[in-house]
Design an enzyme around this catalytic site. Structure first.
Site, mmCIF file in Angstrom:
data_model
loop_
_atom_site.group_PDB
_atom_site.id
_atom_site.type_symbol
_atom_site.label_atom_id
_atom_site.label_comp_id
_atom_site.label_asym_id
_atom_site.label_seq_id
_atom_site.Cartn_x
_atom_site.Cartn_y
_atom_site.Cartn_z
ATOM 1 N N SER A 19 0.708 -1.435 0.060
ATOM 2 C CA SER A 19 0.092 -0.010 0.084
ATOM 3 C C SER A 19 0.813 1.305 -0.199
ATOM 4 C CB SER A 19 -0.846 -0.030 1.115
ATOM 5 O OG SER A 19 -0.280 0.321 2.318
ATOM 6 N N LYS A 32 0.744 4.525 6.710
ATOM 7 C CA LYS A 32 -0.013 5.453 5.621
ATOM 8 C C LYS A 32 0.533 6.835 5.721
ATOM 9 C CE LYS A 32 -3.019 1.974 4.751
ATOM 10 N NZ LYS A 32 -2.652 1.223 3.797
#
Length: 180
Positions: A40, A78
């Protein structure tokens, strides 16, 4: 002579115990090593990269953070896109924060013309029901937008769930001059 040996052993035990306490304090309150899992955050981080997060940093926009996943018993890494009070919108693959456009050079782009748009259009209101990021929360997204499970899926993340800000990446040591 035996008394000297006992003193030396006792001295070693004290030194080792002191070192263990220092390491525990540092890992619990100052920094922590983390292994990246998944794709990700590509191309910024790849799966199995080893990083160190600072538990004492103040988080700013576009910092990369590690936090307790809201939907699994895992940790996610993230990028912070929205801070408390921010409005966030994505329109025609351009990120707008508080109405201002931002370039995202860290986002993994696809060379396939048909898939050139990597982030679907959205507003915070559409995703979360809120126009702005609430106090004590962040809006986060992965750099590999096509393969990232992030705030677009699970909403805002609490500042209490943040483990720390990514500060260092360890690169694997390579043997120089060694034949394969």
């Amino acid at each position: 002579m035996q008394a000297c040996t006992k003193k030396e052993v006792y001295s070693w035990i004290k030194s080792i115990a002191f070192a263990v306490v220092i390491v525990f304090i540092c890992r619990e309150f100052i920094f922590a090593p983390v292994v990246v899992k998944g794709e990700s955050m590509e191309p910024t981080f790849e799966s199995n990269n080893r990083i160190v997060v600072s538990k004492t940093s103040s988080i700013e926009r576009f910092d990369m953070i590690v936090f307790k996943a809201p939907d699994k018993d895992e940790q996610y890494i993230k990028r912070v896109i929205g801070l408390p009070g921010d409005s966030v919108e994505m329109k025609d693959d351009v990120l707008y924060i508080n109405g201002e456009p931002y370039e995202e050079p860290y986002v993994k782009r696809n060379n396939n013309i048909e898939l050139s748009k990597v982030t679907g259009d959205f507003t915070l209101k559409e995703l979360t029901g809120s126009k702005k990021v609430p106090n004590s929360y962040f809006f986060v997204m992965g750099d590999n937008r096509l393969k990232s499970k992030d705030s677009r899926d699970f909403g805002f993340i609490s500042t209490d769930s943040v483990i720390g800000e990514v500060k260092f990446r360890f690169y694997p040591l390579q043997k120089i001059g060694m034949p394969k």
